[in-house]
Design an enzyme around this catalytic site. Structure first.
Site, PDB file in Angstrom:
ATOM      1  N   SER A  83       5.504  -1.707  -1.309  1.00 16.83           N
ATOM      2  CA  SER A  83       4.198  -2.750  -1.805  1.00 16.83           C
ATOM      3  C   SER A  83       4.937  -3.687  -2.906  1.00 16.83           C
ATOM      4  CB  SER A  83       2.962  -1.977  -2.231  1.00 16.83           C
ATOM      5  OG  SER A  83       3.389  -1.177  -3.501  1.00 16.83           O
ATOM      6  N   LYS A 153       1.413  -1.856  -9.654  1.00 18.12           N
ATOM      7  CA  LYS A 153       1.267  -3.228  -9.086  1.00 18.12           C
ATOM      8  C   LYS A 153       1.478  -3.948 -10.209  1.00 18.12           C
ATOM      9  CE  LYS A 153      -0.417  -1.379  -5.139  1.00 18.12           C
ATOM     10  NZ  LYS A 153       0.298  -1.504  -3.927  1.00 18.12           N
TER      11      LYS A 153
END
Length: 309
Positions: A83, A153
């Site tokens: 990701s 993230k």
């Protein structure tokens, strides 16, 4: 020395007896010496402890230090997914700064952060069952934890920001478009798979997105949960600042320049001024009405003119 000299030259026939005298004298010298004069005897040097006796203590100290570092300073984390490509690859080990949050530092736009699952983000992730050795090494911080449900993230917006992204458009923060070419995965669009916003990020929370936009279940996909996709600052473990392993992947993780562009904080900077003006208007109107009701009536300005004459 004097006794030895005499026995060697003046009375050689008495040498055996003198030898005993020397030995006695030497013994007396040992007993009476306080070690101030070189060669005068004194206490025997203390024999150093064996390395093998010291080893257990060294191991305990090392483990305690490793545990303290992992708890308060730096912790290693393993990247389990794609990701955050190409910034981070699956299997990378990153070091996370856990110290600055202890001094009240909060996540900033552009930083790569590790945070605990806010609830519901990792429900479909298969459980991992590490062995005893892996559990111990992860506990003291020498190995990334395989059991903790943590995510990594990039921070796109912080508390007080307004963030949005329309189809075929860039991500916009406080009216400023972000240039994400330097870190977004090649061939990805900023948000075509999941447009969103505008969203006002609550104070004390952050909006996060993966660099591999089309392969990241980030804030966009959890807007139905409490927090509307945002993450509490309290859930943030720390900022990832370097890729430490493998060696050929070593790199720092700086904040991209687009997050430093002028005006990104303009909306927040203008807010206090706007509130000040809004609060001042009623006060000015109240003072004008009060002046109009004074005994001088609407001629409040005339006495000043008369006095000037």
């Amino acid at each position: 020395m004097a006794v030895g000299a005499r026995s060697g030259h003046e009375e050689p026939e008495d040498r055996p007896d003198r030898s005993g005298d020397v030995e006695s004298a030497g013994t007396a010298g040992h007993a009476g010496s306080d070690g101030d004069t070189p060669g005068g005897g004194g206490r025997a040097a203390k024999k150093p402890r064996s390395f093998w006796k010291e080893l257990p203590l060294l191991i305990v100290i090392a483990l305690v230090l490793a545990l303290l570092i992992k708890t308060f300073l730096v912790q290693a984390f393993s990247i389990p997914s794609d990701s955050m490509q190409n910034t981070l690859q699956r299997g990378d080990r990153v070091l996370v700064d856990k110290l600055t949050p202890w001094f009240g530092s909060e996540p900033e736009r552009g930083e790569v952060v590790v945070f605990h699952d806010p609830g519901g983000w990792l429900d479909d992730t298969p459980e991992v069952h590490p062995n005893v050795v892996q559990k111990f090494l992860s506990f003291i911080g020498l190995m990334p934890s395989a059991e903790e449900k943590d995510l990594i993230k990039r921070v796109i917006a912080v508390g007080g920001d307004t963030v949005e992204c329309k189809e075929n458009g860039p991500v916009v923060v406080n009216g400023k478009a972000l240039d994400e070419k330097s870190f977004i995965f090649p061939g990805n669009t900023p948000c075509n798979d999941e447009p969103f916003g505008p969203i006002k990020v609550p104070k004390g929370r952050i909006w996060v997105m993966g660099d591999h936009r089309q392969d990241s279940r980030d804030s966009r996909y959890h807007q139905e949960l409490p927090g509307n996709g945002t993450v509490s600052n309290d859930e943030v473990v720390g900022r990832a600042f370097v890729v430490a392993w493998p060696i050929n992947r070593w790199a720092t993780l700086p904040v991209p320049k687009t997050f430093d562009q002028p005006g990104l904080n303009a909306a927040m900077g203008a807010a206090p001024g706007a509130l000040g003006i809004a609060g001042a208007v009623p006060i000015v109107l109240w003072r004008r009405r009060r002046a109009a009701r004074s005994p001088l009536g609407g001629s409040a300005g005339r006495p000043t003119a008369a006095a000037s004459r």
